[in-house]
Design a protein around this motif. Structure first.
Motif, PDB file in Angstrom:
ATOM      1  N   PRO A   1     -49.602  -8.616  58.665  1.00  0.00           N
ATOM      2  CA  PRO A   1     -49.221  -7.557  59.446  1.00  0.00           C
ATOM      3  C   PRO A   1     -48.164  -7.526  60.574  1.00  0.00           C
ATOM      4  O   PRO A   1     -47.436  -6.901  60.998  1.00  0.00           O
ATOM      5  N   GLU A   2     -48.118  -9.232  61.059  1.00  0.00           N
ATOM      6  CA  GLU A   2     -46.986  -9.444  61.683  1.00  0.00           C
ATOM      7  C   GLU A   2     -45.631  -9.234  61.307  1.00  0.00           C
ATOM      8  O   GLU A   2     -44.672  -8.686  61.816  1.00  0.00           O
ATOM      9  N   THR A   3     -45.554  -9.740  59.952  1.00  0.00           N
ATOM     10  CA  THR A   3     -44.349  -9.717  59.158  1.00  0.00           C
ATOM     11  C   THR A   3     -43.929  -8.131  58.901  1.00  0.00           C
ATOM     12  O   THR A   3     -42.930  -7.595  59.146  1.00  0.00           O
ATOM     13  N   ARG A   4     -45.091  -7.024  58.451  1.00  0.00           N
ATOM     14  CA  ARG A   4     -44.610  -5.779  58.114  1.00  0.00           C
ATOM     15  C   ARG A   4     -44.270  -5.053  59.552  1.00  0.00           C
ATOM     16  O   ARG A   4     -43.529  -4.233  59.278  1.00  0.00           O
ATOM     17  N   ARG A   5     -44.783  -5.419  60.508  1.00  0.00           N
ATOM     18  CA  ARG A   5     -44.397  -4.622  61.871  1.00  0.00           C
ATOM     19  C   ARG A   5     -43.192  -5.144  62.158  1.00  0.00           C
ATOM     20  O   ARG A   5     -42.375  -4.092  62.657  1.00  0.00           O
TER      21      ARG A   5
ATOM     22  N   ALA B   1     -33.528  -8.423  68.366  1.00  0.00           N
ATOM     23  CA  ALA B   1     -33.611  -8.733  67.113  1.00  0.00           C
ATOM     24  C   ALA B   1     -35.063  -9.153  67.026  1.00  0.00           C
ATOM     25  O   ALA B   1     -35.724  -9.591  67.821  1.00  0.00           O
ATOM     26  N   ARG B   2     -35.448  -9.488  65.708  1.00  0.00           N
ATOM     27  CA  ARG B   2     -36.695  -9.592  65.435  1.00  0.00           C
ATOM     28  C   ARG B   2     -36.923 -10.992  64.668  1.00  0.00           C
ATOM     29  O   ARG B   2     -36.261 -11.302  63.640  1.00  0.00           O
TER      30      ARG B   2
ATOM     31  N   GLY C   1     -23.978 -10.561  61.391  1.00  0.00           N
ATOM     32  CA  GLY C   1     -24.820  -9.233  61.552  1.00  0.00           C
ATOM     33  C   GLY C   1     -26.322  -9.272  61.239  1.00  0.00           C
ATOM     34  O   GLY C   1     -27.086  -8.332  61.500  1.00  0.00           O
ATOM     35  N   ILE C   2     -26.745 -10.430  60.900  1.00  0.00           N
ATOM     36  CA  ILE C   2     -28.259 -10.316  60.589  1.00  0.00           C
ATOM     37  C   ILE C   2     -29.047 -10.601  62.112  1.00  0.00           C
ATOM     38  O   ILE C   2     -28.659 -10.967  63.146  1.00  0.00           O
ATOM     39  N   ARG C   3     -29.826  -9.411  61.959  1.00  0.00           N
ATOM     40  CA  ARG C   3     -30.844  -9.308  63.173  1.00  0.00           C
ATOM     41  C   ARG C   3     -32.507  -9.358  62.725  1.00  0.00           C
ATOM     42  O   ARG C   3     -33.260  -9.003  63.614  1.00  0.00           O
ATOM     43  N   GLN C   4     -32.955  -9.936  61.652  1.00  0.00           N
ATOM     44  CA  GLN C   4     -34.184 -10.225  61.344  1.00  0.00           C
ATOM     45  C   GLN C   4     -34.370 -11.704  60.808  1.00  0.00           C
ATOM     46  O   GLN C   4     -33.424 -12.140  59.999  1.00  0.00           O
ATOM     47  N   PHE C   5     -35.116 -12.464  61.271  1.00  0.00           N
ATOM     48  CA  PHE C   5     -35.292 -13.741  60.809  1.00  0.00           C
ATOM     49  C   PHE C   5     -36.773 -14.188  60.249  1.00  0.00           C
ATOM     50  O   PHE C   5     -37.485 -13.654  61.138  1.00  0.00           O
ATOM     51  N   LEU C   6     -36.901 -14.787  59.233  1.00  0.00           N
ATOM     52  CA  LEU C   6     -38.349 -15.194  58.910  1.00  0.00           C
ATOM     53  C   LEU C   6     -38.201 -16.903  58.945  1.00  0.00           C
ATOM     54  O   LEU C   6     -37.541 -17.234  58.027  1.00  0.00           O
TER      55      LEU C   6
ATOM     56  N   ASP D   1     -49.229 -20.316  54.223  1.00  0.00           N
ATOM     57  CA  ASP D   1     -48.591 -21.358  53.437  1.00  0.00           C
ATOM     58  C   ASP D   1     -47.609 -20.633  52.653  1.00  0.00           C
ATOM     59  O   ASP D   1     -47.577 -19.779  51.964  1.00  0.00           O
ATOM     60  N   LEU D   2     -46.320 -21.480  52.862  1.00  0.00           N
ATOM     61  CA  LEU D   2     -45.109 -21.024  51.957  1.00  0.00           C
ATOM     62  C   LEU D   2     -45.627 -20.440  50.471  1.00  0.00           C
ATOM     63  O   LEU D   2     -45.174 -19.608  49.925  1.00  0.00           O
ATOM     64  N   ARG D   3     -46.399 -21.230  50.048  1.00  0.00           N
ATOM     65  CA  ARG D   3     -46.774 -21.145  48.525  1.00  0.00           C
ATOM     66  C   ARG D   3     -47.767 -19.600  48.206  1.00  0.00           C
ATOM     67  O   ARG D   3     -47.752 -19.320  47.219  1.00  0.00           O
ATOM     68  N   ASP D   4     -48.051 -19.291  49.353  1.00  0.00           N
ATOM     69  CA  ASP D   4     -48.686 -17.834  49.330  1.00  0.00           C
ATOM     70  C   ASP D   4     -47.663 -16.847  49.741  1.00  0.00           C
ATOM     71  O   ASP D   4     -47.797 -16.170  50.877  1.00  0.00           O
ATOM     72  N   VAL D   5     -46.895 -16.494  48.972  1.00  0.00           N
ATOM     73  CA  VAL D   5     -45.670 -15.567  49.186  1.00  0.00           C
ATOM     74  C   VAL D   5     -46.331 -14.218  49.779  1.00  0.00           C
ATOM     75  O   VAL D   5     -45.759 -13.712  50.850  1.00  0.00           O
ATOM     76  N   ASP D   6     -47.489 -13.924  49.370  1.00  0.00           N
ATOM     77  CA  ASP D   6     -47.791 -12.430  49.671  1.00  0.00           C
ATOM     78  C   ASP D   6     -48.478 -12.434  51.177  1.00  0.00           C
ATOM     79  O   ASP D   6     -48.223 -11.867  52.030  1.00  0.00           O
ATOM     80  N   ALA D   7     -49.203 -13.582  51.361  1.00  0.00           N
ATOM     81  CA  ALA D   7     -49.817 -13.771  52.893  1.00  0.00           C
ATOM     82  C   ALA D   7     -48.723 -14.028  53.690  1.00  0.00           C
ATOM     83  O   ALA D   7     -48.651 -13.530  54.935  1.00  0.00           O
ATOM     84  N   VAL D   8     -47.686 -14.401  53.229  1.00  0.00           N
ATOM     85  CA  VAL D   8     -46.089 -14.502  54.431  1.00  0.00           C
ATOM     86  C   VAL D   8     -45.568 -13.199  54.494  1.00  0.00           C
ATOM     87  O   VAL D   8     -45.414 -12.774  55.521  1.00  0.00           O
TER      88      VAL D   8
END
Length: 268
Positions: free
Chosen positions: A141-145, A99-100, A71-76, A130-137
Protein backbone atom coordinates in the motif's frame (compact mmCIF):
# COMPACT_ATOMS: atom_id res chain seq x y z
CA UNK A 1 17.68 -7.37 31.79
CA UNK A 2 14.91 -5.10 30.45
CA UNK A 3 14.96 -4.59 26.71
CA UNK A 4 14.95 -1.07 25.22
CA UNK A 5 11.47 -0.06 24.08
CA UNK A 6 12.62 0.35 20.45
CA UNK A 7 13.17 -3.41 20.04
CA UNK A 8 10.16 -4.89 18.20
CA UNK A 9 8.52 -7.96 19.69
CA UNK A 10 9.88 -11.28 18.42
CA UNK A 11 13.28 -9.99 17.25
CA UNK A 12 15.96 -12.70 17.32
CA UNK A 13 18.56 -11.43 19.79
CA UNK A 14 20.76 -14.53 19.41
CA UNK A 15 21.62 -14.36 15.70
CA UNK A 16 23.56 -11.44 14.20
CA UNK A 17 21.89 -9.40 11.47
CA UNK A 18 23.65 -7.72 8.55
CA UNK A 19 21.60 -4.53 8.95
CA UNK A 20 22.47 -4.25 12.64
CA UNK A 21 26.15 -5.07 12.02
CA UNK A 22 26.21 -2.32 9.37
CA UNK A 23 24.72 0.02 11.96
CA UNK A 24 27.57 -0.99 14.31
CA UNK A 25 30.20 -0.27 11.63
CA UNK A 26 28.67 3.18 11.10
CA UNK A 27 28.72 3.94 14.81
CA UNK A 28 24.97 3.58 15.34
CA UNK A 29 23.15 2.50 18.50
CA UNK A 30 20.56 0.10 17.07
CA UNK A 31 22.54 -3.13 17.37
CA UNK A 32 22.83 -5.89 19.95
CA UNK A 33 25.68 -7.68 21.71
CA UNK A 34 25.53 -10.51 19.17
CA UNK A 35 25.94 -8.01 16.30
CA UNK A 36 28.84 -6.24 18.01
CA UNK A 37 30.54 -9.56 18.62
CA UNK A 38 30.39 -10.44 14.92
CA UNK A 39 31.36 -6.88 14.01
CA UNK A 40 34.51 -7.05 16.13
CA UNK A 41 35.47 -10.36 14.52
CA UNK A 42 34.97 -8.81 11.08
CA UNK A 43 37.24 -5.95 12.10
CA UNK A 44 39.98 -8.52 12.77
CA UNK A 45 39.88 -9.85 9.19
CA UNK A 46 38.84 -6.62 7.44
CA UNK A 47 40.31 -3.86 9.63
CA UNK A 48 38.96 -1.08 7.40
CA UNK A 49 35.35 -2.29 7.48
CA UNK A 50 34.14 0.99 9.01
CA UNK A 51 35.71 2.92 6.11
CA UNK A 52 34.14 0.44 3.68
CA UNK A 53 30.70 1.15 5.17
CA UNK A 54 31.29 4.91 4.93
CA UNK A 55 32.44 4.64 1.29
CA UNK A 56 29.29 2.69 0.51
CA UNK A 57 27.05 5.30 2.15
CA UNK A 58 28.85 8.06 0.27
CA UNK A 59 28.25 6.17 -2.99
CA UNK A 60 24.53 5.95 -2.15
CA UNK A 61 24.37 9.71 -1.65
CA UNK A 62 26.13 10.41 -4.97
CA UNK A 63 23.91 7.95 -6.85
CA UNK A 64 20.78 9.59 -5.42
CA UNK A 65 22.06 13.07 -6.34
CA UNK A 66 22.89 11.84 -9.86
CA UNK A 67 19.30 10.67 -10.30
CA UNK A 68 17.91 13.91 -8.87
CA UNK A 69 19.99 15.91 -11.35
CA UNK A 70 18.31 13.94 -14.13
CA UNK A 71 14.86 14.85 -12.95
CA UNK A 72 13.96 11.74 -10.98
CA UNK A 73 11.54 12.50 -8.17
CA UNK A 74 10.58 8.96 -7.09
CA UNK A 75 12.92 6.67 -5.15
CA UNK A 76 12.58 3.06 -4.02
CA UNK A 77 15.38 2.12 -1.60
CA UNK A 78 15.35 -1.67 -1.17
CA UNK A 79 17.40 -3.06 1.68
CA UNK A 80 17.55 0.41 3.21
CA UNK A 81 18.74 -0.82 6.60
CA UNK A 82 18.72 1.08 9.88
CA UNK A 83 18.42 4.84 9.32
CA UNK A 84 21.59 6.90 9.72
CA UNK A 85 22.49 10.47 8.77
CA UNK A 86 22.20 11.21 5.07
CA UNK A 87 19.26 8.96 4.28
CA UNK A 88 17.70 8.97 0.85
CA UNK A 89 14.66 11.05 1.85
CA UNK A 90 16.87 13.66 3.50
CA UNK A 91 18.96 14.04 0.34
CA UNK A 92 15.90 14.02 -1.90
CA UNK A 93 13.76 16.42 0.13
CA UNK A 94 16.60 18.93 0.40
CA UNK A 95 16.22 19.25 -3.39
CA UNK A 96 12.46 18.79 -3.71
CA UNK A 97 10.23 18.34 -0.63
CA UNK A 98 7.47 16.98 -2.91
CA UNK A 99 9.59 14.08 -4.17
CA UNK A 100 8.59 10.66 -2.90
CA UNK A 101 10.66 7.95 -1.23
CA UNK A 102 9.74 4.40 -0.27
CA UNK A 103 12.14 2.39 1.87
CA UNK A 104 12.02 -1.42 1.98
CA UNK A 105 13.65 -3.75 4.48
CA UNK A 106 12.90 -7.14 6.03
CA UNK A 107 14.81 -6.53 9.28
CA UNK A 108 12.33 -5.71 12.09
CA UNK A 109 14.65 -3.29 13.91
CA UNK A 110 15.36 -1.40 10.67
CA UNK A 111 11.64 -1.17 9.92
CA UNK A 112 10.65 -0.12 13.43
CA UNK A 113 13.29 2.59 13.65
CA UNK A 114 12.45 3.81 10.13
CA UNK A 115 8.80 4.17 11.10
CA UNK A 116 9.83 6.34 14.04
CA UNK A 117 12.09 8.50 11.86
CA UNK A 118 9.41 8.88 9.17
CA UNK A 119 6.50 9.68 11.48
CA UNK A 120 4.69 12.71 10.10
CA UNK A 121 6.38 12.43 6.69
CA UNK A 122 3.77 12.56 3.93
CA UNK A 123 6.22 11.84 1.11
CA UNK A 124 8.26 8.97 2.60
CA UNK A 125 7.32 5.56 4.00
CA UNK A 126 8.78 2.18 4.94
CA UNK A 127 7.61 -1.25 3.72
CA UNK A 128 8.53 -4.44 5.55
CA UNK A 129 9.26 -6.91 2.75
CA UNK A 130 12.02 -8.99 1.24
CA UNK A 131 13.73 -8.11 -2.04
CA UNK A 132 12.88 -11.60 -3.29
CA UNK A 133 9.14 -11.01 -2.96
CA UNK A 134 8.80 -8.56 -5.83
CA UNK A 135 5.03 -8.25 -5.54
CA UNK A 136 5.20 -7.58 -1.79
CA UNK A 137 7.61 -4.72 -2.52
CA UNK A 138 5.89 -3.19 -5.53
CA UNK A 139 2.26 -3.79 -4.54
CA UNK A 140 2.54 -2.71 -0.90
CA UNK A 141 0.00 0.00 0.00
CA UNK A 142 2.81 2.44 0.81
CA UNK A 143 4.48 1.82 -2.55
CA UNK A 144 1.25 2.19 -4.48
CA UNK A 145 0.35 5.38 -2.60
CA UNK A 146 3.67 7.13 -3.16
CA UNK A 147 5.11 5.84 -6.43
CA UNK A 148 3.66 6.26 -9.91
CA UNK A 149 5.16 3.56 -12.13
CA UNK A 150 4.07 5.36 -15.29
CA UNK A 151 6.89 7.81 -14.48
CA UNK A 152 10.62 7.05 -14.00
CA UNK A 153 11.71 5.68 -10.64
CA UNK A 154 15.19 5.34 -9.15
CA UNK A 155 15.63 1.99 -7.41
CA UNK A 156 18.50 1.65 -4.93
CA UNK A 157 19.91 -1.80 -4.15
CA UNK A 158 22.98 -0.76 -2.21
CA UNK A 159 25.02 -3.40 -0.32
CA UNK A 160 22.08 -5.77 -0.69
CA UNK A 161 22.39 -8.40 -3.42
CA UNK A 162 25.54 -10.01 -2.00
CA UNK A 163 23.10 -11.38 0.60
CA UNK A 164 21.16 -13.17 -2.16
CA UNK A 165 22.64 -16.64 -2.84
CA UNK A 166 22.90 -18.09 -6.36
CA UNK A 167 20.03 -20.48 -5.60
CA UNK A 168 17.68 -17.48 -5.38
CA UNK A 169 18.69 -16.36 -8.90
CA UNK A 170 19.51 -12.71 -8.19
CA UNK A 171 19.86 -11.86 -11.89
CA UNK A 172 16.29 -12.97 -12.52
CA UNK A 173 15.09 -10.98 -9.50
CA UNK A 174 16.72 -7.81 -10.77
CA UNK A 175 15.23 -8.43 -14.21
CA UNK A 176 11.76 -8.66 -12.67
CA UNK A 177 12.21 -5.21 -11.14
CA UNK A 178 13.65 -3.92 -14.41
CA UNK A 179 10.63 -5.13 -16.33
CA UNK A 180 8.22 -3.33 -13.98
CA UNK A 181 10.01 0.01 -14.32
CA UNK A 182 9.21 2.57 -17.02
CA UNK A 183 11.82 3.73 -19.52
CA UNK A 184 14.13 6.35 -18.07
CA UNK A 185 14.26 4.72 -14.63
CA UNK A 186 17.55 4.15 -12.83
CA UNK A 187 19.18 1.49 -10.67
CA UNK A 188 21.80 2.37 -8.05
CA UNK A 189 23.66 -0.79 -7.09
CA UNK A 190 26.63 -1.88 -4.99
CA UNK A 191 28.03 -5.34 -4.21
CA UNK A 192 30.91 -6.85 -2.23
CA UNK A 193 33.67 -8.57 -4.20
CA UNK A 194 36.80 -10.58 -3.50
CA UNK A 195 38.51 -9.65 -6.76
CA UNK A 196 41.45 -7.73 -5.31
CA UNK A 197 41.27 -8.51 -1.62
CA UNK A 198 40.68 -12.28 -1.38
CA UNK A 199 42.17 -12.90 2.07
CA UNK A 200 39.96 -10.47 3.96
CA UNK A 201 36.78 -11.13 2.01
CA UNK A 202 37.06 -14.92 2.41
CA UNK A 203 37.23 -14.34 6.16
CA UNK A 204 34.22 -12.03 5.92
CA UNK A 205 32.18 -14.70 4.13
CA UNK A 206 33.14 -17.28 6.75
CA UNK A 207 32.11 -15.03 9.62
CA UNK A 208 28.72 -14.21 8.09
CA UNK A 209 27.87 -17.87 7.44
CA UNK A 210 25.97 -18.19 10.74
CA UNK A 211 24.27 -14.80 10.59
CA UNK A 212 20.79 -14.21 9.23
CA UNK A 213 22.46 -12.90 6.04
CA UNK A 214 25.25 -15.09 4.59
CA UNK A 215 27.40 -13.31 1.97
CA UNK A 216 28.11 -14.32 -1.64
CA UNK A 217 31.11 -12.64 -3.27
CA UNK A 218 30.87 -11.87 -6.98
CA UNK A 219 33.45 -10.77 -9.53
CA UNK A 220 33.23 -7.59 -11.56
CA UNK A 221 31.94 -9.56 -14.57
CA UNK A 222 29.33 -11.31 -12.42
CA UNK A 223 28.14 -7.98 -11.02
CA UNK A 224 27.90 -6.56 -14.54
CA UNK A 225 25.90 -9.62 -15.63
CA UNK A 226 23.42 -9.14 -12.77
CA UNK A 227 22.50 -5.69 -14.09
CA UNK A 228 22.93 -6.38 -17.80
CA UNK A 229 19.37 -5.28 -18.62
CA UNK A 230 20.33 -1.73 -17.66
CA UNK A 231 22.52 0.63 -19.68
CA UNK A 232 25.47 1.48 -17.45
CA UNK A 233 26.22 5.12 -16.71
CA UNK A 234 29.90 6.10 -16.99
CA UNK A 235 32.25 5.00 -15.46
CA UNK A 236 30.45 1.63 -15.36
CA UNK A 237 31.27 -0.96 -12.70
CA UNK A 238 34.02 0.48 -10.48
CA UNK A 239 34.98 0.45 -6.83
CA UNK A 240 32.63 2.77 -4.96
CA UNK A 241 35.19 5.53 -4.22
CA UNK A 242 35.79 5.74 -7.99
CA UNK A 243 32.14 6.24 -8.95
CA UNK A 244 31.80 9.95 -9.80
CA UNK A 245 33.59 11.26 -6.69
CA UNK A 246 32.67 14.75 -5.53
CA UNK A 247 36.37 15.58 -5.58
CA UNK A 248 39.16 13.58 -7.31
CA UNK A 249 41.02 13.71 -4.00
CA UNK A 250 38.23 11.64 -2.44
CA UNK A 251 39.50 8.60 -4.38
CA UNK A 252 41.95 6.72 -2.18
CA UNK A 253 45.28 5.42 -3.44
CA UNK A 254 43.88 1.89 -3.18
CA UNK A 255 40.16 2.05 -4.06
CA UNK A 256 40.07 -1.76 -4.29
CA UNK A 257 40.35 -1.83 -0.49
CA UNK A 258 36.73 -0.69 -0.42
CA UNK A 259 35.90 -4.28 -1.60
CA UNK A 260 32.61 -2.97 -3.00
CA UNK A 261 31.71 -2.36 -6.64
CA UNK A 262 29.25 0.41 -7.42
CA UNK A 263 27.30 1.37 -10.51
CA UNK A 264 24.26 3.21 -11.78
CA UNK A 265 22.26 1.85 -14.68
CA UNK A 266 19.46 3.35 -16.76
CA UNK A 267 16.51 1.54 -18.28
CA UNK A 268 16.44 2.32 -21.99
Amino acid sequence: MEQPDWIPEGVDLDTPSAARCYDFYLGGAHNFAVDRELGRKVLEVVPNVREIALHNRAFLRRAVRYCLERGIRQFLDIGSGIPTAGNVHEIVHAVDPRARVVYVDNEPVAVAHSRTILEGQDNAAIVQADLRDVDAVLEAPETRRLLDFSQPVAVMMVALVHFVPPADKPGELIRRYHDRLPSGSYLGFSHVTGDDYPEGTEGLVKLYENSTNPVTLRTRDEVAELVSDFELVEPGVVYVPEWRPDDPEDVTDNPEESIVYGLVGRKR
